[in-house]
Scaffold this motif. Structure first.
Motif, short mmCIF file in Angstrom:
data_model
loop_
_atom_site.label_atom_id
_atom_site.label_comp_id
_atom_site.label_asym_id
_atom_site.label_seq_id
_atom_site.Cartn_x
_atom_site.Cartn_y
_atom_site.Cartn_z
N MET A 1 0.61 -1.39 -0.05
CA MET A 1 -0.33 -0.17 0.15
C MET A 1 0.59 1.23 -0.01
SD MET A 1 -3.60 -1.11 0.12
CE MET A 1 -4.15 0.00 0.85
N THR A 2 1.90 1.00 -0.66
CA THR A 2 2.79 2.33 -0.43
C THR A 2 2.64 2.93 -1.49
OG1 THR A 2 4.91 1.04 -1.50
CG2 THR A 2 4.71 1.36 0.66
N TYR A 3 2.15 2.72 -2.45
CA TYR A 3 2.06 3.37 -3.48
C TYR A 3 0.38 4.71 -3.73
CZ TYR A 3 -2.06 0.15 -4.46
OH TYR A 3 -3.18 -1.20 -4.08
N LEU A 4 -0.39 4.24 -2.50
CA LEU A 4 -1.29 4.30 -2.28
C LEU A 4 -1.40 6.37 -1.88
CD1 LEU A 4 -4.74 4.27 -2.22
CD2 LEU A 4 -4.36 4.51 0.61
N PRO A 5 -0.63 6.84 -1.34
CA PRO A 5 -0.35 8.11 -1.17
C PRO A 5 -0.53 9.29 -3.00
CG PRO A 5 0.61 7.54 0.65
CD PRO A 5 -0.13 6.13 -0.34
N SER A 6 0.71 7.99 -3.13
CA SER A 6 0.60 8.46 -5.15
C SER A 6 -0.35 9.11 -6.01
CB SER A 6 2.00 7.89 -5.29
OG SER A 6 3.88 7.91 -4.84
N LEU A 7 -1.28 7.52 -5.55
CA LEU A 7 -2.10 7.65 -5.68
C LEU A 7 -3.13 8.56 -6.22
CD1 LEU A 7 -3.86 5.71 -8.20
CD2 LEU A 7 -4.49 3.89 -6.82
N ILE A 8 -3.44 8.69 -5.04
CA ILE A 8 -4.25 9.59 -4.15
C ILE A 8 -3.82 11.31 -4.63
CG2 ILE A 8 -5.66 11.10 -2.19
CD1 ILE A 8 -5.41 8.18 -0.55
N GLY A 9 -2.79 11.13 -4.61
CA GLY A 9 -2.02 12.47 -5.40
C GLY A 9 -2.29 13.21 -6.76
N GLY A 10 -1.93 11.68 -7.27
CA GLY A 10 -2.06 12.28 -8.89
C GLY A 10 -3.35 11.93 -9.13
N MET A 11 -4.73 11.78 -7.85
CA MET A 11 -5.58 11.63 -9.05
C MET A 11 -6.18 12.56 -8.54
SD MET A 11 -7.19 8.29 -7.52
CE MET A 11 -9.10 7.68 -7.90
N LEU A 12 -5.74 13.46 -7.77
CA LEU A 12 -6.43 14.94 -7.20
C LEU A 12 -5.79 15.67 -7.84
CD1 LEU A 12 -5.82 14.81 -3.05
CD2 LEU A 12 -8.06 15.04 -4.49
N ILE A 13 -4.84 16.22 -8.69
CA ILE A 13 -4.13 16.01 -9.79
C ILE A 13 -5.21 16.69 -10.86
CG2 ILE A 13 -1.82 16.64 -11.28
CD1 ILE A 13 -0.41 16.05 -8.86
N GLY A 14 -5.35 15.18 -11.30
CA GLY A 14 -5.67 14.82 -12.00
C GLY A 14 -7.58 16.14 -12.45
N LEU A 15 -7.66 15.49 -11.23
CA LEU A 15 -9.50 16.48 -10.93
C LEU A 15 -9.57 18.08 -10.93
CD1 LEU A 15 -12.08 16.26 -9.59
CD2 LEU A 15 -11.88 15.96 -6.77
N SER A 16 -7.94 18.22 -10.15
CA SER A 16 -7.67 19.40 -10.17
C SER A 16 -7.86 19.89 -11.33
CB SER A 16 -6.73 20.55 -9.38
OG SER A 16 -5.37 19.99 -9.44
N ALA A 17 -6.95 19.41 -12.41
CA ALA A 17 -6.85 19.89 -13.96
C ALA A 17 -8.25 19.64 -14.45
CB ALA A 17 -6.00 18.41 -14.32
N PHE A 18 -8.86 18.55 -14.34
CA PHE A 18 -10.03 18.68 -14.39
C PHE A 18 -11.07 19.91 -14.37
CE2 PHE A 18 -14.78 17.29 -14.18
CZ PHE A 18 -14.71 17.13 -15.88
N LEU A 19 -11.36 20.24 -13.51
CA LEU A 19 -11.92 21.24 -12.80
C LEU A 19 -11.74 22.45 -13.55
CD1 LEU A 19 -12.55 19.81 -9.05
CD2 LEU A 19 -14.37 19.73 -11.22
N LEU A 20 -10.64 23.22 -13.54
CA LEU A 20 -10.40 24.22 -13.96
C LEU A 20 -10.59 24.19 -15.32
CD1 LEU A 20 -8.53 26.85 -12.90
CD2 LEU A 20 -6.63 26.34 -13.69
N LEU A 21 -10.38 23.07 -16.40
CA LEU A 21 -10.22 23.62 -17.56
C LEU A 21 -11.66 23.40 -17.88
CD1 LEU A 21 -9.34 23.38 -20.31
CD2 LEU A 21 -9.79 20.86 -20.31
N ALA A 22 -12.48 22.32 -16.89
CA ALA A 22 -14.28 21.91 -17.44
C ALA A 22 -15.26 23.60 -16.97
CB ALA A 22 -14.85 21.46 -16.24
#
Length: 135
Positions: free
Chosen positions: A1-22
């Motif tokens: 589960m050491t990848y979980l913080p990176s996965l969540i961080g990447g998802m939040l980056i993608g979400l913020s990029a999507f929201l700013l564009l949309a």
């Protein structure tokens, strides 16, 4: 589960990029956002995005109960030169890794594919050269 913080961080980056564009029709390129903020353009939106970036580590500390362990062995002058080169490259490449790599690739932008390939090749070359010098 050491990848979980990176996965969540990447998802939040993608979400913020999507929201700013949309919601605002703006590409979430950090260099562009900071540049527009420095020029006084769209202050509310750009300042909010930068404030969110600065609040991230504080929220991490709040929820994780402390700062992550980190050891920096690179000399400060080398870090400063690297930072200046990144800034120069960002201006020269009309954007940074967040704009080209996260949003540009998702939009299938040919310019973004060329930029990301350049970033990766340059990064590989620099690391290879610096390791040759023992840095």
């Amino acid at each position: 589960m050491t990848y979980l913080p990176s996965l969540i961080g990447g998802m939040l980056i993608g979400l913020s990029a999507f929201l700013l564009l949309a919601l605002n029709g703006r590409v979430a390129g950090i260099s562009g956002i900071v540049g527009r903020l420095a020029q006084g353009a769209n202050i509310a939106i750009n300042a909010s995005f930068v404030a969110g970036l600065l609040a991230g580590p504080l929220l991490y500390r709040l929820f994780a109960g402390g700062w992550p362990a980190m050891i920096v062995t690179t000399p400060l002058p080398l870090i400063a030169v690297a930072g200046l080169l990144v800034g120069f490259g960002t201006r020269m490449g009309s954007g940074c890794t967040s704009g080209h790599g996260v949003v540009g690739l998702a939009r299938l932008s040919p310019r973004a594919f060329a930029a990301v390939a350049s970033f990766l090749i340059a990064g590989i070359l620099v690391v290879t050269i610096l390791r040759g010098f023992g840095l």
